[in-house]
Structures are given as structure tokens and as C-alpha cells.
Design an enzyme around this catalytic site. Structure first.
Site, PDB file in Angstrom:
ATOM      1  N   GLU A 132       0.844  -1.186   0.000  1.00  0.00           N
ATOM      2  CA  GLU A 132       0.000   0.000   0.000  1.00  0.00           C
ATOM      3  C   GLU A 132       0.882   1.239   0.000  1.00  0.00           C
ATOM      4  O   GLU A 132       2.112   1.151   0.044  1.00  0.00           O
ATOM      5  CB  GLU A 132      -0.948  -0.010   1.210  1.00  0.00           C
ATOM      6  CG  GLU A 132      -1.974  -1.132   1.148  1.00  0.00           C
ATOM      7  CD  GLU A 132      -2.980  -1.061   2.273  1.00  0.00           C
ATOM      8  OE1 GLU A 132      -3.003  -0.040   2.987  1.00  0.00           O
ATOM      9  OE2 GLU A 132      -3.756  -2.016   2.432  1.00  0.00           O
ATOM     10  N   HIS A 252      -8.399  10.222   3.905  1.00  0.00           N
ATOM     11  CA  HIS A 252      -8.118   9.154   2.940  1.00  0.00           C
ATOM     12  C   HIS A 252      -8.324   9.719   1.543  1.00  0.00           C
ATOM     13  O   HIS A 252      -9.359  10.330   1.249  1.00  0.00           O
ATOM     14  CB  HIS A 252      -9.037   7.961   3.163  1.00  0.00           C
ATOM     15  CG  HIS A 252      -8.522   6.715   2.515  1.00  0.00           C
ATOM     16  ND1 HIS A 252      -8.502   6.542   1.153  1.00  0.00           N
ATOM     17  CD2 HIS A 252      -7.971   5.595   3.046  1.00  0.00           C
ATOM     18  CE1 HIS A 252      -7.977   5.358   0.872  1.00  0.00           C
ATOM     19  NE2 HIS A 252      -7.639   4.764   2.003  1.00  0.00           N
ATOM     20  N   ARG A 301      -0.249   8.909   2.173  1.00  0.00           N
ATOM     21  CA  ARG A 301      -1.617   9.395   2.006  1.00  0.00           C
ATOM     22  C   ARG A 301      -1.720  10.911   1.969  1.00  0.00           C
ATOM     23  O   ARG A 301      -2.523  11.473   1.239  1.00  0.00           O
ATOM     24  CB  ARG A 301      -2.503   8.840   3.130  1.00  0.00           C
ATOM     25  CG  ARG A 301      -2.815   7.376   2.932  1.00  0.00           C
ATOM     26  CD  ARG A 301      -3.658   6.824   4.050  1.00  0.00           C
ATOM     27  NE  ARG A 301      -4.002   5.433   3.761  1.00  0.00           N
ATOM     28  CZ  ARG A 301      -4.613   4.635   4.626  1.00  0.00           C
ATOM     29  NH1 ARG A 301      -4.945   5.083   5.811  1.00  0.00           N
ATOM     30  NH2 ARG A 301      -4.893   3.389   4.303  1.00  0.00           N
ATOM     31  N   HIS A 362     -10.556  10.414   7.670  1.00  0.00           N
ATOM     32  CA  HIS A 362     -10.364   8.973   7.785  1.00  0.00           C
ATOM     33  C   HIS A 362      -9.788   8.542   9.128  1.00  0.00           C
ATOM     34  O   HIS A 362     -10.320   7.661   9.783  1.00  0.00           O
ATOM     35  CB  HIS A 362      -9.438   8.505   6.655  1.00  0.00           C
ATOM     36  CG  HIS A 362      -9.189   7.033   6.639  1.00  0.00           C
ATOM     37  ND1 HIS A 362     -10.211   6.113   6.558  1.00  0.00           N
ATOM     38  CD2 HIS A 362      -8.033   6.312   6.694  1.00  0.00           C
ATOM     39  CE1 HIS A 362      -9.704   4.885   6.550  1.00  0.00           C
ATOM     40  NE2 HIS A 362      -8.388   4.983   6.648  1.00  0.00           N
ATOM     41  N   ARG A 397      -0.229   8.915   9.331  1.00  0.00           N
ATOM     42  CA  ARG A 397      -0.147   7.459   9.514  1.00  0.00           C
ATOM     43  C   ARG A 397       0.230   6.750   8.218  1.00  0.00           C
ATOM     44  O   ARG A 397      -0.344   7.032   7.164  1.00  0.00           O
ATOM     45  CB  ARG A 397      -1.494   6.932  10.016  1.00  0.00           C
ATOM     46  CG  ARG A 397      -1.553   5.410  10.133  1.00  0.00           C
ATOM     47  CD  ARG A 397      -2.887   4.972  10.683  1.00  0.00           C
ATOM     48  NE  ARG A 397      -3.989   5.216   9.761  1.00  0.00           N
ATOM     49  CZ  ARG A 397      -4.477   4.300   8.932  1.00  0.00           C
ATOM     50  NH1 ARG A 397      -3.935   3.099   8.863  1.00  0.00           N
ATOM     51  NH2 ARG A 397      -5.501   4.592   8.144  1.00  0.00           N
TER      52      ARG A 397
END
Length: 868
Positions: A132, A252, A301, A362, A397
Site C-alpha cells: 500500500e 483518505h 496518504r 479517515h 499514519r
């Protein structure tokens, strides 16, 4: 009319029922249920109670699609996972916390599988690993293609139902209960339903664990479920706990766009879709992430969310597209069945058309500040999962680290509560009442939140109560999405702050109910979040200020800690790297040592030892999950000093438990155990050299000082040090002198004037030098060094407060004592030995200055013995 303050305590009926437990866990996601299950294993006789806002199988965990990140590939390493996490966190990750995550994570994941979680595997039975955003290796395990959270929730819920853990469902936690010492001793809560436990009640417990998930519902558009109203953070703030880095809300980048008017929980399009090869395009079909970041669509992100937002703003469009048409229908159905079904439900076929996406709230990277064992700033109150700020995530994160964090730190919390409860009686201690601490943002003339750039805790003097009108909920959410989401500026945040302040006023009396309690929690969290976002004048990670577009490490490489008082949020800027646990920091400060300086010293020591590759011997020979107990043992007789500093080194590298068997300043004998440490073997052995370097050196100074003190015992003379110290170690070395029974001379060149021979030469005489100092620094103490008897008269006439006798014989020293006759303090220095010390002391001098104490004391032999 001014707006009322956000309450320090929620208005609620008195508890109509009371339950007793050893541990109460608030929340039923991966973090909360892992705490409960692990503690029940450690203490089968204990009563563990889980309180959940919905049903046991609900919560934020079940919505997680992507997976859990862990180092399981033989070609991957914990250091690579650590490095990817630190990069994503943009300078604000706690390295100790991240190292704990990446080294303990694989073992915690295996234990989750032992509890029944089933992850996707290859045809030959190996775990399927994917990648990811932000990860440079395939290290994400997943279940059901894109239903990892649902599988984890299922396994843990079934394990809880099969065990002895009690569960109260449909319960909204209200406030913390504390005892007379301020320790957490339970919670008040409201249970929605019928039965013996209806309405407001109380749970009395020895430990309270907040695992309440996120606060995404503070925004109009979010991936969070409807129960994520920031209840845990709001409770902690009202109780007076420290909340850290709350401004870092991760948006997100790829949430299914359902239209301009769509609000509430929105379907998530997992980052794993991009991990498998999907890419972002604008309305013209341009793949705009190429050239933005080296990882393109797999960038962290915050980078992707900003790029999407920038593209939307430039094009005037309300969304972009995620293109996975090349997957084909079969791959969509097998790898991402949940996402495929959601898209088809909304009339989109991802196999034939790109998916419309836009960023949405998110994950909260900040939260209730904890240490490596999940302890908050309130004794007995723990926090775990998204509600906590462990230091793992920093300013942003890394994908799929959240579920892993919940696993790892939940197990640590259970172990810590078990260790503490072993020394206490089984029955819970009754609380005194609800803890109360306050709320709103004090603003100066410029409308900015007040920031104190010095550490300090704030204690509330009273506990005000009150509630927000439930009708403000939609307004708060709209204002937060409009002014405090991905794009922020001075103007947008100021406007949002005004709207939140206005929302506190209501023309009617608000009745206590679930809706008003949730609205109050949302308003509390929103107010503190906006205050922190206004205060941080830079762009970093998920905090993007259009008016301060650059990252500013000079002024903002640090954390914003918030506590609530009657005066409003008290905000403290804490420079990054202040990583000593609060208990040790307090002890160091009480000893006259600066915890921040000790942290910096430990950083340098570990950096010298670890370099880039780390402790290669331990990495090669010791399994990551291996744990042990080790003893710090004296090999020679002496006086010990620096135990707190050595303990801080071991804690920095993961020691889960430390127990000191000796005190600084205490005489020890060869074979005595000074301290016992328990934790990962790799961490203990990596910490060994830095910890012992400091401990043996400081104990050597204390031991030598003790010999000098013993040599002059019975006289009026005190043994003291000089500035002959190693660079960077002066404060510690002088502390060690005190541990040995000596006293300190000047700490620096600025806290007293000392006129020496070279100053006399430069000034044209001792009297001239004295007068020059007195004229420029009239309030400063003046010491004068003399090397001849005939210099005493002029110095005394000028009013010297202290005279240093340099290289005087015993006879000359006695003569000087007779001449001075207590009109000034006298110090003997130069040419002193242990053998001559007593004779010099018996002349009547006040001090013997011994530079050798700090610059040439032999180290005391101390070792680390690993048991077994």
C-alpha cells in the site's frame, strides 16, 4: 452575550446502578478486545468488562479494508518497515514507539491468527502479501480480499463470547471516575435499552482503557461509522489528560464520491487497489500523480490527498477518478469483492469505468498522549488504538499500521495493568467522583490559540457541567469540512473557530441524552482541533496550511499538547525528541537534571552505537520475538549514580518492565543487583552499552567522590568539583558528585565570576579585575583565585566573598585561614591528593576542590547479566 464554556463534565443523572471490575475497556475494536482477551489470559481470576457503544461486532475495525502491515517476508526487515513509517510521519514519529511496533508486530499478528483470524493465502498455503501507499515492500496481510477488518472483528468477537469477558453493549461512556489521589477508578456511562442496566450507571475498576476509536464524525464526510464521535478524546480532555497532535487528521485520498450533497459515512476505496496497480486520473484522463512523488500513486496518504485536492481546485471539479479498468471483472470480484459490490450498488462498474473519488476524513494520527505501555498522564487511565497518540504515526499514519498498532500496544497495556495489579488488592478502590477539567480555546488579539513553549501540567479548580444543543451537529460538521479539512488557512480556521464558539450558545435548556452528549463531544474535539490547527504555522503531514505552505523544522519540529482547564485549552509546545517517560522525567528534574538534555544525550549515544545498520550481531543471532529478564550487577564495591539515566536508555529500546534494587548515592558491594529489566532481548542488548557507559562512568565519579568525602569526615571542609568535565556531561557528572556526598562549584562561566591569574594580568592587578567585574555585574557573586599570601589583603579589602587558594602548602593554607578569619569562604585547590586531604581540611578551609572527581575518575565495573 458570550458563549458558555464547553463543559468540564457532562450533565447527566446520578448513576442508577454500579458494576465492579478489575479492568474496564471502553471500545470493542481490535485494540479494546485484544486488551480484554490478553488480560483475561494473564489473570484468569480477574473480572474484565468491555463497554461498547454499539454491538460487540461493530466499531471502526470492521470497516478496515486494506489489511495489517507486518514484516513477514524473509526479504523484508523491521528496519525497512521502521524507515517507511518514519518517512510517512514527516519527522514527528517517536522512534522508540515505531521500533516497538515493527519488532513486536509480527508476533502480535501471529497471536491474532491463533485467536482465529483467517487471512488470505497463496495456493501453497503462504500468507498473501500486498503493498500500500508509503510501503517499499509487500508486507500487508489481508482477509476476504478487501474485508480484513470484518474478519479481525469476527475472530476477536467470537473469542470474547467464548471466554469469561463480560460485555455491555449500546453503552455511551460519559466521564472518568477518580479516587482521592486523582487515579482513574472507573467510568460513568449510559446504556440504551431495557434491563437491569438501563440508563446512567457506573463501573468501578482499578484500570480504565480507552479504545473508543476515532472522531471522524466531526466532519461532514468521513469513512468512520456513525459511532465515531470522539467520545474517548473528549472524556480524556474533560478528565485533564494530555491530548497530543490532534491537528493531524488524515484524509483518505480515495473515498467513493457520491455527489455534492452526500454526507456521513462514505464508502472507502482501499489503498490496496492502488497497491495492486490502479492509478488516479483527472477529468481529462491525465495520470497526475506521476512526477509528484517517486512512488507516484503509492505515495503516502497526505501526499496523495494534497495532490487530489490541488487537482480538483485547479480544474474546478469536485472529484477525480481511480482507474482500475485493466483489472478486469474477475480480478475485481476476487481481490476486491466488497469494493466491487459497493461500486455496483451505486451504479458504477469499476471493470469498465473509472471510479469517482475524493478525500474524506479517515484517521486521527493524534489523540490521548501515552507512553510505550499505553499509560496516559492520569494514573490508571490507558489509551489504545485510534483514540491514543503513541507516537507511532507522527504527522501522518502509514497505511495499515493502525490495526498493527492496536494489536501491539493492547498487549503492552494488558501486561502493564497486570504488573501493577499484582501489587494491589483484588477489590476495586471506590472512586471519589467524576474527574473534571475544562475546555474552550482562549484567544488573544490576533485570535490565535494560546501556546506555552514550556512543559507544564494544568490542574482544574472546579468541574463545570453543561451540554451542547444536538441541533448543532450538522452545522459543526459542515464548518469543519469547509474550514479545517484537507486545506486550511488563517482565514478558514478563524471563521471555523467563530462558528464553533457561536455553536456553544443555545436559547433553550439542553436535556441530557445520547444526542446532546455526542454533540458535546463533537464540539469539544472540534474546538481543540481547530485551536491546534491555528497554532501550528506550517504544513506538515496531514496538516496543510495554505498560508504556511512549507515544513518548518526550526520552529515546528515538535508536538502540541493540550489540556483543558476552566480558562480553556492550555496548549504546550514540546520539542520532538522529548521521549523520557513522565515518571523518569519527573525524577530527573527533581535531581536538577533537564529531561530534554538527557533525551538528547541518549539520542547521541544510540546514534553512535547503531549507525545505519543497527546492532547487527543481535539482529543476526536473536529472534525478534524473544524476550528475557536481565540484571544490572555491580562487579566492584562502590557508590552508584545514574540509575534513572540507564533505565531511560533501556526503556527507549523497549524494556517493558524495570525494577531498581538500589538508589543513586547508595553504597553497593560486588555482586549486588542494581536494577532488573525485562523486554525484547534485542532491545536489552542493544541498549546495554549506552546504558552501562553512562552508569559506570557516573558511578565511578560518585565512588571517587565518596573516598574524598570519607577522607575529610569530621572536619568542616566539603569536597567539591570543578568545571573539568566531559563536553555534554557536565550536569550528569556534577550530579554524580552529589551522589558521592560532594557539592558542586560553578555550573558554567555565567553563574559566578571567578577571577584567575590571567584575568589579573589582563586587568593590571587583582583589585582592578575585581572592580571591573563588580562594576559590570553588580549582583553576581565574585570569587578570586590567589597563589600568594600577600594577595589576600587586597582581595579582602575589595570585598571578595570567596577566595580560592591555588597550590598552597598545608602551612600556607593554615596561615590563610588565620588571616581571613571567616570574612570570606576559602577553597583549597591544586596539588591535592587523598593522602593530604585530611591535613588540608583540618586547617579550617571551607572547600577542597578536586578536578579529578570528574575528569579522571575510574569507571565502576558494572555489567548486564541476561538470565538463562
Amino acid at each position: 452575550m458570550s458563549a458558555p464554556a464547553i463543559p468540564l463534565r457532562l450533565t447527566a443523572p446520578d448513576p442508577g446502578w454500579i458494576a465492579e471490575a478489575d479492568v474496564v475497556v471502553v471500545g470493542s475494536g481490535i485494540a479494546g478486545l485484544t486488551v480484554a482477551l490478553r488480560y483475561a489470559e494473564l489473570d484468569p481470576a480477574a473480572k474484565v468488562l468491555v463497554v461498547t457503544k454499539d454491538v460487540l461486532s461493530s466499531g471502526s475495525t470492521r470497516w478496515a479494508q486494506g489489511g495489517i502491515a507486518a514484516v513477514l517476508d524473509p526479504h523484508d526487515t523491521p528496519d525497512e518497515h521502521l524507515n517507511d513509517t518514519l518517512i510517512a510521519g514527516v519527522g514527528l514519529c517517536d522512534v522508540r514507539a515505531v521500533r516497538t511496533l515493527v519488532t513486536e508486530g509480527p508476533g502480535a499478528l501471529r497471536r491474532l491468527m491463533e485467536r482465529g483470524a483467517r487471512f488470505d493465502r497463496t495456493p501453497d498455503g503462504e500468507l498473501q502479501l500486498t503493498r500500500e501507499g508509503g510501503h517499499r515492500r509487500d508486507r500487508i496481510v489481508h482477509a476476504g480480499g478487501d474485508a480484513t477488518g470484518a474478519e479481525v472483528q469476527r475472530a476477536l468477537a467470537e473469542a470474547v463470547r467464548a471466554g469469561a469477558v463480560e460485555v455491555i453493549e449500546h453503552a455511551l461512556v460519559l466521564d472518568l471516575l477518580t479516587d482521592a489521589r486523582g487515579r482513574a477508578r472507573g467510568v460513568t456511562l449510559h446504556v440504551m435499552g431495557e434491563g437491569a442496566r438501563d440508563g446512567v450507571g457506573a463501573v468501578h475498576a482499578r484500570a480504565v482503557v480507552l479504545a473508543t476509536g476515532g472522531m471522524g464524525q466531526v466532519y461532514a464526510s468521513t469513512t468512520n461509522p456513525v459511532v465515531s464521535t470522539g467520545d474517548g478524546v473528549a472524556l480524556a480532555l474533560r478528565a485533564g489528560a494530555v491530548v497530543r497532535d490532534i491537528e493531524f487528521v488524515q484524509f483518505h485520498p480515495t473515498v467513493l464520491w457520491l455527489g455534492e450533497e452526500s454526507t456521513g459515512q462514505q464508502p472507502l476505496i482501499s489503498e490496496a487497489v492502488r497497491g495492486e496497480g490502479a492509478f488516479l486520473i483527472d477529468h481529462e484522463g491525465r495520470a497526475f500523480m506521476r512526477g509528484v512523488h517517486e512512488l507516484a500513486d503509492l505515495a503516502p496518504r497526505d501526499v496523495v490527498a494534497k495532490a487530489i485536492t490541488r487537482t480538483m481546485r485547479e480544474s474546478g471539479q469536485s472529484h477525480v477518478f481511480l482507474d482500475g479498468r485493466h483489472f478486469g471483472e474477475e480480478r475485481w470480484k476476487t481481490r476486491f469483492p466488497t469494493i466491487y459490490a459497493v461500486c455496483r450498488e451505486h451504479g458504477i462498474d469499476p471493470a469498465t469505468e473509472p471510479i469517482p473519488v475524493a478525500p474524506a476524513a479517515h484517521y486521527a494520527s493524534g489523540g490521548v498522549r501515552t507512553d510505550l505501555h499505553g499509560r496516559t498522564s492520569i494514573e490508571g487511565l490507558y489509551a489504545c488504538g485510534e483514540v491514543a497518540c503513541t507516537g507511532v504515526h507522527g504527522a501522518n499514519r502509514l497505511a495499515s499500521n493502525s490495526l498493527l498498532e492496536g494489536l501491539v500496544f493492547a498487549e503492552r497495556i494488558a501486561a502493564d495493568i497486570h504488573a501493577v495489579s499484582g501489587a494491589e488488592e483484588r477489590a476495586p478502590i471506590p472512586p471519589e467522583g467524576a474527574a473534571g477539567q475544562a475546555s474552550v480555546s482562549p484567544e488573544g488579539a490576533a485570535g490565535q490559540a494560546s501556546v506555552r513553549r514550556a512543559p507544564g501540567e494544568v490542574v482544574a479548580s472546579r468541574a463545570a457541567t453543561g451540554l451542547a444543543d444536538p441541533r448543532i451537529r450538522a452545522k459543526v460538521q459542515a464548518r469543519m469540512s469547509g474550514g479545517a479539512s484537507v486545506l486550511r488557512s488563517r482565514e478558514s480556521l478563524a471563521e471555523t473557530a467563530r462558528a464553533l464558539r457561536d455553536a456553544r450558545w443555545t436559547p433553550v435548556q439542553v436535556q441530557p441524552c445520547t444526542e446532546s452528549w455526542e454533540a458535546t463531544n463533537l464540539l469539544t474535539v472540534a474546538t481543540v482541533l481547530v485551536g491546534a490547527a491555528r497554532a501550528r504555522l506550517e504544513t506538515r503531514g496531514s496538516h496543510w496550511r495554505e498560508d504556511f505552505p512549507g515544513r518548518d523544522d526550526n520552529d515546528w519540529l515538535g508536538h502540541l499538547d493540550v489540556t483543558l482547564t476552566e480558562e480553556g485549552p492550555q496548549m504546550t509546545y514540546t520539542p520532538h525528541g522529548d521521549t523520557t517517560p513522565p515518571r523518569l522525567a519527573q525524577e530527573l528534574a527533581a535531581a536538577g537534571l533537564d529531561p530534554a538534555e538527557i533525551d538528547a544525550l541518549i539520542d547521541r549515544a544510540l546514534a553512535e552505537d547503531l549507525q545505519e545498520a543497527g546492532d547487527v550481531t543481535s539482529l543476526a543471532t536473536i529472534p525478534a520475538e524473544q524476550r528475557a529478564v536481565a540484571d544490572v550487577v555491580a562487579r566492584k564495591d562502590g557508590i552508584v549514580a545514574g540509575l534513572a539515566v540507564a533505565e531511560a536508555v533501556f526503556v527507549r529500546l523497549g524494556a517493558a518492565r524495570t525494577e531498581r534494587r538500589a538508589k543513586d548515592g547508595e553504597r553497593v558491594r560486588a555482586g549486588d543487583v542494581l536494577m532488573t529489566v525485562e523486554g525484547p532481548v534485542r532491545g536489552l542488548l542493544t541498549a546495554e552499552r549506552s546504558a552501562l557507559n553512562l552508569l559506570t562512568h557516573l558511578s565511578g565519579i560518585a565512588t571517587l567522590t565518596g573516598r574524598w568525602v570519607e577522607a575529610v569526615s569530621g572536619t568542616r571542609a566539603r569536597v567539591r568539583d570543578s568545571r573539568k568535565t566531559l563536553p555534554g556531561l557536565r550536569a550528569l557528572e556534577k550530579y554524580a558528585v552529589r551522589c558521592g556526598g560532594g557539592v558542586n562549584h560553578r555550573m558554567s562561566l555565567s553563574d559566578a565570576a571567578l577571577i584567575k591569574d590571567n584575568h589579573v594580568v589582563a586587568a593590571g592587578g587583582v583589585a582592578e579585575a575585581f572592580r571591573a567585574v563588580r562594576e559590570r555585574y553588580p549582583e553576581l557573586p565574585i570569587e578570586v583565585e590567589v597563589d600568594r599570601i600577600d594577595q589576600l589583603g587586597p582581595v579582602l579589602e575589595e570585598g571578595a566573598e570567596e577566595i580560592l587558594l591555588d597550590n598552597f602548602t598545608v602551612e600556607e593554607t593554615a596561615q590563610a585561614v588565620h588571616i581571613v578569619r571567616n570574612r570570606a569562604k576559602l577553597e583549597a585547590s591544586g596539588g591535592l591528593t587523598l593522602e593530604s586531604a585530611r591535613a588540608v581540611a583540618e586547617t579550617g578551609v571551607d572547600y577542597l576542590a578536586v578536578g579529578a572527581l570528574t575528569h579522571s575518575a575510574p569507571a565502576l565495573d558494572i555489567a548486564l547479566d541476561l538470565r538463562g
